[in-house]
Design an enzyme around this catalytic site. Sequence first.
Site, PDB file in Angstrom:
ATOM      1  N   LYS A 126      78.019  97.591  38.740  1.00  0.00           N
ATOM      2  CA  LYS A 126      77.080  98.252  39.671  1.00  0.00           C
ATOM      3  C   LYS A 126      76.610  99.562  38.690  1.00  0.00           C
ATOM      4  O   LYS A 126      77.434  99.772  37.982  1.00  0.00           O
ATOM      5  CB  LYS A 126      77.752  98.788  40.763  1.00  0.00           C
ATOM      6  CG  LYS A 126      76.703  99.233  41.945  1.00  0.00           C
ATOM      7  CD  LYS A 126      76.279  97.871  42.637  1.00  0.00           C
ATOM      8  CE  LYS A 126      75.042  98.149  43.520  1.00  0.00           C
ATOM      9  NZ  LYS A 126      75.009  96.930  44.823  1.00  0.00           N
ATOM     10  N   ASP A 172      69.015  97.014  43.951  1.00  0.00           N
ATOM     11  CA  ASP A 172      69.730  97.590  45.055  1.00  0.00           C
ATOM     12  C   ASP A 172      68.892  98.563  45.697  1.00  0.00           C
ATOM     13  O   ASP A 172      67.426  98.487  45.364  1.00  0.00           O
ATOM     14  CB  ASP A 172      71.041  98.233  44.468  1.00  0.00           C
ATOM     15  CG  ASP A 172      72.000  98.462  45.749  1.00  0.00           C
ATOM     16  OD1 ASP A 172      72.520  97.511  46.249  1.00  0.00           O
ATOM     17  OD2 ASP A 172      72.039  99.861  46.081  1.00  0.00           O
TER      18      ASP A 172
END
Length: 452
Positions: free
Chosen positions: A131, A171
Amino acid sequence: MRGSTVEHQLENFMNGVKRRNPGEPEFHQAVEEVAATVIPYTIDRPIYTEYQILERMAEPDRVVSFRVCWEDDENKIRTQRGYRVQNNNAIGPYKGGIRFHPSVTQSVLKFLAFEQTFKNSLTGLPMGGGKGGADFNPKGKSDHEVMRFCQSFITELYRHIGEDTDVPAGDIGVGAREIGYMFGQYKRITNHFVGVLTGKGMEFGGSKIRTEATGYGTVYTMENMLAIRGETMEGKTCLVSGSGNVAHYAVQKVNHLGGKVVTLSDSSGFIHDPEGIDASKLDYIHDLKQVRRGRISEYAKEYSSATFHEGKRPWGVPCDIALPCATQNEIDLDDAKTLIANGCTGVSEGANMPTVKEGVDHYIDAKIMFAPSKMANAGGVAVSGLEMSQNSARISWSEEDLEKLLKDTMTGIHESCVEYGRESDTYVNYLRGANVAGFVKVADAMLAYGVV
Ligand code: NDP
Ligand code: 2IT
């Protein structure tokens, strides 16, 4: 005796995690939620403990942190901090989104990368967990400011990613616009046209259904849990939070299946529309949030059936089903209690870790249908994995094929979670099911590699 051994191991394990990662509460929360269900499993399988598998999974392979400088429209120089957390690549290249939001910290990205490792394993596709992101706030910025920021971000990140190394996606705060700017800059620097990012535009290697996949998958998960109880989404009243990508397509799929969504939110508050958010209202939301980049409060000015509740979250509105689709820890223990007291019997988490740990414990004690985020929102990364396959093969699959693959993937994830989480004829602990099923595949790959 066994119970006290589990508790003792969990306490020791978490003490170590907290000592090595001070000041990272979100990371502690995510790791503890997994450890509390995985340690009871590994205690009867000592090889995992002997090889310190969980300890190694909770230590990212690497964390890259870097300065991102950019110039705003007034020619003022701004400095942000960028990150990429590469958590684990035992079963495939690191894979996971990029978040641009002022609340981004190393702790937030470490929790997300850790969760992603289990989620990606559940999809059955060969993807490790990662991430990234930055404490950049895209709100109120011009397109050119966002472009300059994205270009500067990739100018450092490009050396750490690659189509077989680490494949980022969107995201919070990163959608089609940002992916386009980042892909363009990667291609410009490297002179390689490869599938290094997913969520790309359809003109340059994007996959059909990727935009819809997370929200649709969250609702398919709810549908799969309901099916075990002989129920469907038909006629169910649903609360959805957020009003971004995931929320939008969750509402659309609830509508397709005959349910009714009565709330949406953003960081300024929530709207309640007892008449339901139908397709035309959803088109309005799309224009409001994606095109005009406005606030959800404007919905209540447009539709007289709706009210806006400033600074509040939607969980006090009575419902059958809750689909949190905004951000982490948006449901606290009181919210969880209120939901259940008002008749909510199912929660499917579109956002990552939207419920605090005590809230999750409350769902499980109350034995409602609860799909944790790594199970419920895996549809997005699953279709990202399919985008990677299409890019490698330089082909493009049809919408029908991808819709079917998404649906089948969510059904497969549900089955794996039932396998590891069934507690009785009538109750499945999906939290345990998702954590253990996600763990086993990564753990067995790590065992095969020896101590690395
Ligand atoms: P978007 O940026 O499209 O939308 C985010 C939404 O959540 C916005 O409505 C935003 O409101 C709201 N929000 C963000 N931060 C906060 C906050 N601190 N408090 C209250 N509201 C907030 O993001 P996505 O829809 O893509 O992501 C939503 C969630 O889903 C995240 O948890 C993400 O990690 C998760 N997720 C996303 C996937 C994807 O494919 N995009 C895949 C799997 C999970 P505002 O406009 O005011 O900022
Ligand atoms: O949290 C997530 O799964 C995502 N933001 C999507 C990641 C991806 O690589 O598609």
